[in-house]
Design a protein around this motif. Sequence first.
Motif, short mmCIF file in Angstrom:
data_model
loop_
_atom_site.label_atom_id
_atom_site.label_comp_id
_atom_site.label_asym_id
_atom_site.label_seq_id
_atom_site.Cartn_x
_atom_site.Cartn_y
_atom_site.Cartn_z
N GLY A 7 -51.11 -2.14 40.77
CA GLY A 7 -51.93 -2.80 41.78
C GLY A 7 -52.26 -4.23 41.43
N GLY A 8 -52.51 -4.50 40.15
CA GLY A 8 -52.97 -5.82 39.76
C GLY A 8 -51.90 -6.90 39.77
N LEU A 9 -50.65 -6.52 39.62
CA LEU A 9 -49.58 -7.52 39.46
C LEU A 9 -48.71 -7.71 40.70
N MET A 10 -48.96 -6.93 41.76
CA MET A 10 -48.09 -7.04 42.93
C MET A 10 -48.12 -8.42 43.57
N LEU A 11 -49.31 -9.01 43.70
CA LEU A 11 -49.38 -10.34 44.32
C LEU A 11 -48.63 -11.38 43.49
N LEU A 12 -48.79 -11.32 42.17
CA LEU A 12 -48.10 -12.26 41.30
C LEU A 12 -46.59 -12.13 41.44
N PHE A 13 -46.08 -10.89 41.34
CA PHE A 13 -44.63 -10.71 41.42
C PHE A 13 -44.11 -10.96 42.82
N GLY A 14 -44.91 -10.67 43.85
CA GLY A 14 -44.49 -10.99 45.21
C GLY A 14 -44.33 -12.49 45.39
N SER A 15 -45.27 -13.25 44.82
CA SER A 15 -45.18 -14.70 44.90
C SER A 15 -43.98 -15.23 44.12
N LEU A 16 -43.73 -14.66 42.94
CA LEU A 16 -42.56 -15.06 42.16
C LEU A 16 -41.26 -14.73 42.88
N ALA A 17 -41.23 -13.55 43.54
CA ALA A 17 -40.01 -13.15 44.26
C ALA A 17 -39.72 -14.11 45.40
N ASP A 18 -40.74 -14.60 46.09
CA ASP A 18 -40.53 -15.56 47.18
C ASP A 18 -39.98 -16.88 46.65
N ARG A 19 -40.21 -17.17 45.39
CA ARG A 19 -39.75 -18.43 44.81
C ARG A 19 -38.37 -18.31 44.15
N PHE A 20 -38.16 -17.21 43.43
CA PHE A 20 -36.95 -17.08 42.62
C PHE A 20 -35.94 -16.05 43.15
N GLY A 21 -36.29 -15.38 44.23
CA GLY A 21 -35.35 -14.44 44.83
C GLY A 21 -35.87 -13.02 44.87
N ARG A 22 -35.95 -12.44 46.06
CA ARG A 22 -36.46 -11.09 46.21
C ARG A 22 -35.49 -10.07 45.62
N ARG A 23 -34.20 -10.29 45.87
CA ARG A 23 -33.17 -9.41 45.33
C ARG A 23 -33.16 -9.46 43.80
N ARG A 24 -33.26 -10.68 43.24
CA ARG A 24 -33.25 -10.83 41.79
C ARG A 24 -34.44 -10.11 41.16
N MET A 25 -35.65 -10.28 41.75
CA MET A 25 -36.84 -9.62 41.21
C MET A 25 -36.69 -8.10 41.30
N MET A 26 -36.12 -7.61 42.39
CA MET A 26 -35.92 -6.18 42.56
C MET A 26 -35.00 -5.63 41.48
N LEU A 27 -33.90 -6.31 41.21
CA LEU A 27 -32.93 -5.83 40.22
C LEU A 27 -33.53 -5.84 38.81
N ILE A 28 -34.30 -6.86 38.47
CA ILE A 28 -34.94 -6.90 37.16
C ILE A 28 -35.95 -5.76 37.03
N GLY A 29 -36.73 -5.53 38.08
CA GLY A 29 -37.71 -4.45 38.05
C GLY A 29 -37.08 -3.08 37.91
N LEU A 30 -35.97 -2.87 38.61
CA LEU A 30 -35.28 -1.57 38.51
C LEU A 30 -34.70 -1.36 37.12
N ALA A 31 -34.17 -2.42 36.52
CA ALA A 31 -33.64 -2.29 35.16
C ALA A 31 -34.76 -1.96 34.17
N LEU A 32 -35.93 -2.59 34.35
CA LEU A 32 -37.08 -2.30 33.49
C LEU A 32 -37.55 -0.86 33.68
N LEU A 33 -37.59 -0.40 34.94
CA LEU A 33 -38.02 0.97 35.22
C LEU A 33 -37.10 1.98 34.56
N ALA A 34 -35.79 1.78 34.70
CA ALA A 34 -34.83 2.72 34.10
C ALA A 34 -34.95 2.73 32.59
N THR A 35 -35.11 1.56 31.98
CA THR A 35 -35.22 1.47 30.52
C THR A 35 -36.49 2.14 30.02
N ALA A 36 -37.63 1.84 30.65
CA ALA A 36 -38.90 2.43 30.22
C ALA A 36 -38.90 3.94 30.41
#
Length: 478
Positions: free
Chosen positions: A64-93
């Motif tokens: 809940g606390g980080l969604m706004l931050l990552f949403g803002s970063l995704a709008d700047r650096f790419g929504r698809r890119r942020m999604m792929l990084i997040g999915l890789a982190l989720l699978a690894t963790a």
Amino acid sequence: MHNEHRSISLRASWLPLSALSAVFLVEMLDNSILTVALPTIGRDLAASATALQWVTGSYAVLFGGLMLLFGSLADRFGRRRMMLIGLALLATASAATVLVSTAEQLIALRGLMGIAAAMTTPGSMALAYRLFDEEAARVRAVTVISTVGLIGLAVGPTMGGLVLGVAPWQVLLLVNVPIALYALVGIRAGIGQDAPETLHRAPLDVVGALLATAAIVLALLAPTGFVEVGPRSALPWGLLGGALAAAGLFWIQERRASHPLIDLALLGSPLVASGLAFKAAAGLATAGLSYLVTLQLQFAWGWPPALAAVGMLPQVVVLLALGPFVNPLVARWGMARAAWVSASAVVLGLALFTGLNRVGYGGVAVALALVAAGLRVIGVVAAITVLDGLPAARTSVGAALTDTVTEVANGAGVAVAGTLIAAFVAGSITAPGWTPQQAAQFEDAVTWGGGALTALAAGLVAYGFARSRQHANPVGAP
């Protein structure tokens, strides 16, 4: 090569749509499937009650606390890119769960999963919105995604119980790995990179991001304090005061920043304001009602946990059964009418529970079904309404806003209900052998809690309705 072509049908978009559905599925499944395993985890890792609470709490707070931050970063650096990084982190963790030997290690991994969820969940809505030009197709796509997630929420506890009968608890988190990998492959293959013109090029408002994160994290921790230590303790009030102070400083920062994290003018637009108000009303009502009904069934009426779970089925059945009817309703009523009618159904369900909770289970079942019916429609419509009110370069932060508002409203609903119960009932509600006085106090607390939630939700719906009418009839229109 940038792919900004919107598919004309859901069938033509089956690969990216199924991948985005998998993202939402893993969030819902992850939340529900682990609940039944907490006693087993506690025994296996010799974890304290506080540690077990943080197994789920670390995920929820960081999510809940980080969604706004990552949403803002995704709008700047790419929504698809942020999604792929997040999915890789989720699978690894999730895969690292097999190495866990202490509660602290599990809490840390759950925190990483919460960070991954904050990176991926808003993106599922933003990318689904981007796939289609037509409003009707967007409604159908979001309905499909939310239905898949709700199936995960519904079957999670049952699946978790069955798995625990034949396998160790770690398997419940390892389930995330193949789902996350499928989503990663599907999104990479089915959705093109963000076109440069759809990205937000302004510098990141670091101070605003830190203040927003602090406000949301403290707001999510405060309800736990009210429920766990009670309203007579200074801790929850300190957390709530800190959240309000951080929110106030965030507001000041956004008004003076050259490149704010959230443009307050956009936040105050009729579409965005009404959508967020409807989302908040639904989140407040749903979480508060579920909390009150669960306590009433088990403590006031003495139902065992398994029977109490069955007692919550009207909510699950309605959420799943209404999926095919969302798009026809929206097509018939239009977005604005569908929003306020469904939000009003949530308030009506709460009001029925407040008036009928002492009569018997029938009234409770009707209330659960009515709130679920309203939530099923407003969950789709309000999210699209918010995105409709934002420019294309801000869709990820818009999706993050709707999810953050829902998370905070869920916490507020539980806090209101829990605080009133603590204020009304003398002694511990979990202690066996209630006196008649305690039983009467508890019934009063449930009624007052339902009434308070009804009033708050009704106020939010009234505000949302007024703002939606401003969009339909702007000042100065002939």
